[in-house]
Design a protein around this motif. Structure first.
Motif, short mmCIF file in Angstrom:
data_model
loop_
_atom_site.label_atom_id
_atom_site.label_comp_id
_atom_site.label_asym_id
_atom_site.label_seq_id
_atom_site.Cartn_x
_atom_site.Cartn_y
_atom_site.Cartn_z
N SER A 85 0.83 -1.21 0.00
CA SER A 85 0.00 0.00 0.00
C SER A 85 0.86 1.25 0.00
N GLU A 86 0.33 2.29 -0.61
CA GLU A 86 0.88 3.64 -0.48
C GLU A 86 -0.34 4.54 -0.26
N GLN A 87 -0.42 5.18 0.92
CA GLN A 87 -1.60 5.97 1.22
C GLN A 87 -1.22 7.38 1.67
N ILE A 88 -2.20 8.27 1.59
CA ILE A 88 -1.99 9.65 2.02
C ILE A 88 -1.51 9.66 3.48
N SER A 89 -0.43 10.38 3.72
CA SER A 89 0.19 10.39 5.04
C SER A 89 -0.37 11.51 5.90
N GLN A 90 -0.74 11.18 7.12
CA GLN A 90 -1.16 12.21 8.07
C GLN A 90 0.04 12.92 8.69
N ARG A 91 1.22 12.37 8.50
CA ARG A 91 2.44 13.04 8.99
C ARG A 91 2.84 14.16 8.04
N TYR A 92 2.77 13.90 6.74
CA TYR A 92 3.37 14.81 5.77
C TYR A 92 2.36 15.64 4.99
N ALA A 93 1.08 15.33 5.12
CA ALA A 93 0.06 16.09 4.41
C ALA A 93 -0.94 16.66 5.41
N LYS A 94 -1.31 17.91 5.21
CA LYS A 94 -2.33 18.54 6.05
C LYS A 94 -3.69 17.91 5.73
N MET A 95 -4.39 17.47 6.77
CA MET A 95 -5.68 16.83 6.58
C MET A 95 -6.77 17.87 6.30
N LYS A 96 -7.89 17.40 5.73
CA LYS A 96 -9.00 18.28 5.37
C LYS A 96 -10.27 17.85 6.08
N ILE A 97 -11.08 18.81 6.47
CA ILE A 97 -12.27 18.55 7.27
C ILE A 97 -13.29 17.68 6.53
N GLU A 98 -13.32 17.73 5.20
CA GLU A 98 -14.34 16.98 4.47
C GLU A 98 -14.03 15.48 4.37
N ASN A 99 -12.84 15.08 4.77
CA ASN A 99 -12.45 13.68 4.60
C ASN A 99 -12.74 12.83 5.83
N PHE A 100 -14.04 12.64 6.10
CA PHE A 100 -14.44 11.79 7.22
C PHE A 100 -15.47 10.76 6.76
N PHE A 101 -15.42 9.59 7.41
CA PHE A 101 -16.38 8.53 7.13
C PHE A 101 -17.48 8.58 8.18
N TYR A 102 -18.72 8.44 7.72
CA TYR A 102 -19.87 8.46 8.63
C TYR A 102 -20.45 7.06 8.75
N PRO A 103 -20.52 6.52 9.96
CA PRO A 103 -21.04 5.17 10.11
C PRO A 103 -22.49 5.08 9.66
N GLY A 116 -16.11 18.09 13.46
CA GLY A 116 -15.70 19.49 13.33
C GLY A 116 -14.92 19.98 14.54
N GLU A 117 -15.39 19.61 15.73
CA GLU A 117 -14.70 20.02 16.95
C GLU A 117 -13.33 19.36 17.06
N ALA A 118 -13.25 18.09 16.69
CA ALA A 118 -11.96 17.39 16.72
C ALA A 118 -10.99 18.04 15.74
N PHE A 119 -11.49 18.40 14.56
CA PHE A 119 -10.62 19.00 13.55
C PHE A 119 -10.16 20.38 13.99
N ASP A 120 -11.04 21.13 14.65
CA ASP A 120 -10.63 22.44 15.18
C ASP A 120 -9.49 22.27 16.19
N ASP A 121 -9.59 21.26 17.05
CA ASP A 121 -8.52 21.01 18.03
C ASP A 121 -7.22 20.64 17.33
N TYR A 122 -7.32 19.86 16.28
CA TYR A 122 -6.15 19.47 15.47
C TYR A 122 -5.44 20.72 14.95
N GLU A 123 -6.20 21.67 14.42
CA GLU A 123 -5.61 22.89 13.88
C GLU A 123 -5.04 23.79 14.97
N LYS A 124 -5.73 23.84 16.12
CA LYS A 124 -5.24 24.66 17.24
C LYS A 124 -3.92 24.12 17.79
N ILE A 125 -3.82 22.81 17.91
CA ILE A 125 -2.58 22.19 18.42
C ILE A 125 -1.42 22.50 17.49
#
Length: 449
Positions: A85-103, A116-125
Motif C-alpha cells: 500500500s501507499e496511502q496519504i500520510s497524516q504526517r506529511y500532508a495537512k488533513m482536510k475537514i471533508e475527509n471523514f467517514f460516517y457510520p 468538526g470540533e476534533a478537527f478544530d482542536d487538530y488545527e489549534k494544536i
C-alpha cells in the motif's frame, strides 16, 4: 467509498494457463490459449476447491481506493502480510475537514459536529506547537515547523478520517477480504460494503471468477479471541513494551547484506531467521498504522472492545507544553463522552470511528532476528515517528539487558552503513535528520521531537 482496478490480464486465463503449464510438455501455455478453452471453467473451479491457490496468485490487482476509513484500513487491509500500500500520510500532508467517514445509521449532524470540533482542536494544536518545534529544529530544517506540528497534532484526528491509497493484492487475498469482511469486530458494515464493491469490480474484470466469489461469500469465519490480561500477568508486563520468549541468538554477519538499501538478507536467509522473540506492546492506533507495515513482523491485534479502556498516547512535546496539554486532554474527554454515547446507539464496533489516533491498543508481535534487524533500521532512524522509535528502542534495550548475544547489531541505517564503509552514510538525502547518530553510543540516542 470508491474502488478502481488498474488494467490487468484476465485472472482466470492466467490461473488456468499456469495450471495447464505444469502438465504441458511442449512449453508455456500462454493466457490467451485458455480464453476459449472448453475445460477452462471446470479446471478453474476444481483447483480452487482443492485449495491449489498458487495459480490465482500470479495475478495482482492494483486498486485505487478513496473514501475508506483509517480504521478499516488498519483492521482489514493492513492486518496481514499479503499486500502493498501507499496511502496519504497524516504526517506529511495537512488533513482536510471533508475527509471523514460516517457510520451507517448514524445521526450525521451529531457526527459532523463531533468531527468538526476534533478537527478544530487538530488545527489549534498545530498553532500551539509552532514555537516549541521552531526551538527544537536544527537550523537547516527551519521552515518545517508546520509539517512537524501536524505530525504531532494528528493524534487528535479520529480513526473515522478517510484516506485514499494505492493497494496491491493477489486474487486469493481479494477473495479472503470478501470472506472475512462480515466477521470484522469493528467497522463491520463498511467492511461488508468494501466486499460488495470488490465483488462488483472482480465480475466486471472476469465473470469466470463468480463461483470463487460465491464460495468466499458462503465461507464461515471467526475473529480470533485473545486474553491480553492473562498474557500480561504471565509475562509480568508492567510497561508498554515487554519482550519475552526469546529463542536463539543474533548469529549472523552484520555486513553488506544488511547495510545496503536492498537488504539482500531478505532474499538470502541466514541463521537470523532461526531465533527471535515475542513482544507485548501497548501503542496508539497511529503508531501501529506504521508498525503493521512491517509485514514480516506479524502481530495479533485483538478486538478493541475486549480490552477497551480510556487510555491514550500523548507526544512528549505536547506533554511539555501546558496550554497544548490542556487542550489535548479536554479534547480527549469530549471524544470519550461522544464515543460512549454513540456506542449505546450504534454499538461499539460502529462507534469506533470516534476514537482518536491516540487511542492505545494492545498488540502481541513476533519477530525473527533477521526481520527485526530491518525493522530496527527503519524505526531507530530519527526520521521515524517518535512513538514507534521509542517502542523499538525499548525492545532493543530489553534485548541488551537480557544479554542476547548479537543484539548490539540492532542499529539505525546510518550506523550500520558507516561500519561497512558505505557512502553517503545517511541514505535519506535532503531528509537527513542533522544528527551524526553513527558517532553516538546506543545509550546516547535521544529524540527531542
Amino acid at each position: 467509498m470508491e474502488i478502481e482496478f488498474l488494467d490487468v490480464t484476465t485472472p482466470s486465463d492466467v490461473a488456468v494457463s499456469a495450471a495447464r503449464t505444469c502438465y504441458f510438455p511442449n512449453g508455456l501455455v500462454t493466457p490467451e490459449k485458455s480464453t476459449e478453452w472448453a475445460r477452462k471453467q471446470p479446471l478453474l473451479e476444481s483447483i480452487f476447491k482443492a485449495g491449489h491457490h498458487t495459480t490465482l496468485q500470479h495475478t495482482h490487482i492494483t486498486m485505487m481506493i478513496s473514501g475508506m476509513s483509517r480504521h478499516l484500513i488498519w483492521r482489514l487491509l493492513h492486518s496481514h502480510s499479503y499486500y502493498n500500500s501507499e496511502q496519504i500520510s497524516q504526517r506529511y500532508a495537512k488533513m482536510k475537514i471533508e475527509n471523514f467517514f460516517y457510520p451507517p445509521q448514524a445521526d450525521k449532524a451529531a457526527w459532523e459536529k463531533f468531527y468538526g470540533e476534533a478537527f478544530d482542536d487538530y488545527e489549534k494544536i498545530i498553532e500551539l506547537l509552532h514555537p516549541d518545534i521552531n526551538e527544537a529544529l536544527p537550523k537547516f530544517k527551519k521552515g518545517q515547523e508546520a509539517k512537524v506540528a501536524q505530525e504531532m497534532a494528528r493524534y487528535l484526528l479520529p480513526v473515522g478520517m478517510s484516506a485514499y491509497l494505492y493497494h496491491t493484492v493477489n486474487i486469493v487475498t481479494i477473495l479472503r477480504y470478501i470472506a472475512v469482511a462480515p466477521y470484522m469486530p469493528e467497522a463491520t458494515q463498511e467492511a461488508i460494503e468494501f466486499a460488495r464493491l470488490l465483488e462488483e469490480r472482480l465480475l466486471e474484470l472476469d465473470e469466470a471468477l463468480k463461483p470463487l466469489i460465491d464460495h468466499a461469500k458462503a465461507s464461515e469465519s471467526k475473529f480470533p479471541e485473545f486474553d491480553v490480561n492473562a498474557l500480561k500477568k504471565r509475562i509480568n508486563a508492567d510497561d508498554n513494551v515487554k519482550v519475552y520468549d526469546v529463542t536463539g541468538e543474533v548469529d549472523f554477519d552484520d555486513s553488506m547484506n544488511y547495510a545496503d538499501v536492498l537488504r539482500s538478507s531478505q532474499m538470502m536467509f541466514d541463521s537470523g531467521i532461526l531465533g527471535g522473540f515475542t513482544t507485548y506492546i501497548e501503542m496508539s492506533f497511529s503508531a501501529d498504522a506504521q508498525n503493521q507495515r512491517h509485514r514480516r513482523s506479524p502481530g495479533v491485534r485483538p478486538a478493541i472492545e475486549a480490552n477497551f479502556s480510556e487510555r491514550y498516547y500523548t507526544p512528549p512535546i505536547i506533554a511539555n507544553n501546558p496550554e497544548a496539554k490542556k487542550l489535548y486532554d479536554a479534547s480527549h474527554k469530549r471524544m470519550y463522552a461522544f464515543f460512549q454515547e454513540q456506542s449505546e446507539i450504534l454499538g461499539f464496533g460502529e462507534a469506533i470511528y470516534a476514537l482518536y489516533n491516540s487511542q492505545k491498543i494492545d498488540l502481541i508481535e513476533r519477530n525473527d532476528f533477521t526481520s527485526f534487524h530491518h525493522k530496527a533500521q527503519m524505526r531507530l532512524c530519527y526520521n521515524a515517528q517518535q512513538e514507534i522509535f521509542d517502542i523499538v528502542y525499548k525492545q532493543v534495550t530489553q534485548l541488551h539487558e537480557m544479554k542476547v548475544p548479537g543484539s548490539e547489531k540492532f542499529l539505525p541505517p546510518c550506523t550500520i552503513r558507516a561500519a561497512n564503509g558505505i557512502r553517503p552514510i545517511c541514505p535519506e538525502g535532503d531528509r537527513y535528520c542533522g544528527v551524526k547518530v553513527w558517532k553516538l553510543d546506543f545509550q546516547e540516542y535521544e529524540r527531542i521531537i
